[in-house]
Design an enzyme around this catalytic site. Structure first.
Site, PDB file in Angstrom:
ATOM      1  N   THR A  79     -13.035  -3.716   7.623  1.00  0.00           N
ATOM      2  CA  THR A  79     -14.410  -3.720   7.120  1.00  0.00           C
ATOM      3  C   THR A  79     -15.427  -3.545   8.237  1.00  0.00           C
ATOM      4  OG1 THR A  79     -14.335  -6.143   7.140  1.00  0.00           O
ATOM      5  CG2 THR A  79     -13.934  -5.051   5.035  1.00  0.00           C
ATOM      6  N   GLN A 100      -1.423  -3.269   4.359  1.00  0.00           N
ATOM      7  CA  GLN A 100      -1.755  -2.873   2.993  1.00  0.00           C
ATOM      8  C   GLN A 100      -2.773  -1.747   2.984  1.00  0.00           C
ATOM      9  OE1 GLN A 100      -2.103  -6.622   0.282  1.00  0.00           O
ATOM     10  NE2 GLN A 100      -2.592  -7.287   2.358  1.00  0.00           N
ATOM     11  N   ASN A 101      -3.331  -1.431   4.143  1.00  0.00           N
ATOM     12  CA  ASN A 101      -4.403  -0.443   4.228  1.00  0.00           C
ATOM     13  C   ASN A 101      -3.836   0.971   4.268  1.00  0.00           C
ATOM     14  OD1 ASN A 101      -6.094  -2.640   4.381  1.00  0.00           O
ATOM     15  ND2 ASN A 101      -6.204  -2.609   6.609  1.00  0.00           N
ATOM     16  N   HIS A 123       1.377   0.224   1.173  1.00  0.00           N
ATOM     17  CA  HIS A 123       0.739   0.935   0.060  1.00  0.00           C
ATOM     18  C   HIS A 123       0.538   2.409   0.370  1.00  0.00           C
ATOM     19  CE1 HIS A 123      -1.001  -3.132  -1.493  1.00  0.00           C
ATOM     20  NE2 HIS A 123       0.306  -3.026  -1.655  1.00  0.00           N
ATOM     21  N   GLU A 164     -11.375 -16.798   4.703  1.00  0.00           N
ATOM     22  CA  GLU A 164     -11.075 -17.993   3.918  1.00  0.00           C
ATOM     23  C   GLU A 164      -9.574 -18.217   3.900  1.00  0.00           C
ATOM     24  OE1 GLU A 164     -11.198 -15.693  -0.413  1.00  0.00           O
ATOM     25  OE2 GLU A 164     -12.902 -16.901   0.244  1.00  0.00           O
ATOM     26  N   CYS A 182      -0.292  22.912  -4.667  1.00  0.00           N
ATOM     27  CA  CYS A 182       0.834  23.297  -3.827  1.00  0.00           C
ATOM     28  C   CYS A 182       0.868  24.811  -3.635  1.00  0.00           C
ATOM     29  CB  CYS A 182       2.133  22.811  -4.464  1.00  0.00           C
ATOM     30  SG  CYS A 182       3.613  23.237  -3.527  1.00  0.00           S
TER      31      CYS A 182
END
Length: 389
Positions: free
Chosen positions: A89, A167-168, A187, A288, A221
């Site tokens: 971020t 996960q990015n 991911h 957090e 393609c």
């Protein structure tokens, strides 16, 4: 089948459980009986599996300072990083669910049936235009890896990084200097793309996809004219096989688990924290606390290993709460790496700036596709995305 041994404590206790269940089924106080049964089961597991026993602390203190001293010892040789959107971020890449700034709050103009549809493989195959329009908006160019990314690069350079599970899908780990072998992109990634036709599956590099995105041409393609999709994991697709193969071997030998910038709510990625041996310390750097769970229910449901930062039985988990970059700087300072980290960030960012300046498009032709950087500097971006279980 062998008869139960009444002298065995587990079988004796199990018999009592059955008696309690039989008795409860005949009683009218079902709620009270269920409560008693749960208490009894807790005691059973505590006695037979030492659930309630106090474990010896793995760190001399459960603080960032304690983690730093552990990292400087001979006991810490292999570090696994688990990272999410929170480490990107500060590079200007939004997460998905932050109010007003998250991606899901800014999709109204695409007239989707619901926000998540833009990342559903079935919707994409019928209506690819919204995804590629969003991809153009989010495409980096000016985005650079963060302090967190370069902290992992330092771990690699010092021979401590066993693997980074991310996960990015923004490829910033690669731009920071982590290589394919260092990464498990849980991911997927924008780094490569493939034809969606099962009989073709032609692969295309990021530079090819970048050109299509910026020319506002739906990627097709060149061999069969089917859609070409970046290798990110859409809803309805399986995680990469590498995620599971690396998981099986990596977590047998990890000495420290470093978790950064993730809510640990997305399965199966979130379950990785439970794969670390009980003898492995775990550090969370995040805004957090995350990953906490009831140890009893976790064991019953097969979700054991949740973080324990606050109980009297805490023995290995540490939470540093705040901005991820600041957390990495604080840890680097305790390790004596702060200047080295800051110098690395400045040097790498200057190199990216110099390359971006050399490749900046002419303002009069700014709508044209930008020249692609060499593979080592290829960039693409979206961010950590929630995956269904």
């Amino acid at each position: 089948m062998a008869e139960p041994d009444p002298s065995h404590p587990l079988e004796t206790q199990a018999g009592k459980v059955q008696e309690a269940q039989d008795s409860d089924s005949d009683s009218e106080g079902g709620a009270a009986g269920g409560e008693a049964d749960m208490d009894f089961l807790r005691n059973l597991f505590s006695q037979t599996l030492s659930l309630g026993s106090q474990k010896e602390r793995l760190l001399d203190e459960l603080t960032l300072e304690g983690v730093a001293r552990y990292m400087q010892s001979e006991r810490c040789r292999r570090v696994i990083c688990l990272v999410g959107a929170g480490i990107s971020t500060s590079a200007g890449i939004p997460d998905f669910r932050s109010p007003s700034t998250g991606l899901y709050d800014n999709l109204e103009k695409y007239h989707l049936p619901y926000p998540e549809a833009i990342f559903e493989i079935s919707y994409f195959k019928k209506h690819p235009e919204p995804f590629f329009a969003l991809a153009k908006e989010l495409y980096p160019g000016q985005f650079k890896p963060t302090i967190c990314h370069y902290f992992m690069r330092l771990l690699k350079d010092k021979g401590l990084l066993l693997r980074c599970y991310t996960q990015n899908i923004d490829t910033l780990e690669r731009i920071a200097g982590l290589e394919q072998e260092d990464l498990v992109e849980a991911h997927g990634t924008f780094y490569t793309s493939h034809c969606v036709s099962a009989s073709c599956r032609h692969e295309y590099p990021l530079s090819w996809m970048k050109e299509k995105i910026f020319s506002e041409v739906t990627p097709k393609c060149e061999d069969c004219q089917s859609l070409v999709k970046p290798d990110i994991v859409f809803f309805g697709e399986s995680l990469p096989a590498r995620f599971f193969s690396c998981m099986q071997s990596d977590f047998l030998k990890v000495d420290l688990l470093l978790v950064m910038g993730t809510s640990l709510q997305v399965q199966p990625f979130a379950s990785l924290i439970s794969k670390a041996p009980l003898s492995t310390p775990r550090l969370l750097i995040n805004k957090e606390k995350a990953g906490q769970s009831d140890p009893f229910l976790g064991m019953i449901l097969g979700l054991g290993g949740g973080m324990d930062f606050d109980s009297k039985k805490a023995y290995r988990d540490v939470a540093w709460l705040g901005d991820c970059d600041q957390g990495c700087l604080a840890l680097a300072e305790l390790l004596g790496w702060k200047k080295e980290l800051e110098d690395l960030v400045r040097r790498e960012h200057a190199s990216i700036d110099a390359q971006s300046g050399a490749e900046a498009p002419n303002p009069s032709t700014s709508a044209s596709p930008r020249k692609s950087p060499p593979p080592a500097q290829d960039e693409a971006r979206t961010t950590e995305r929630e995956k269904p279980q």
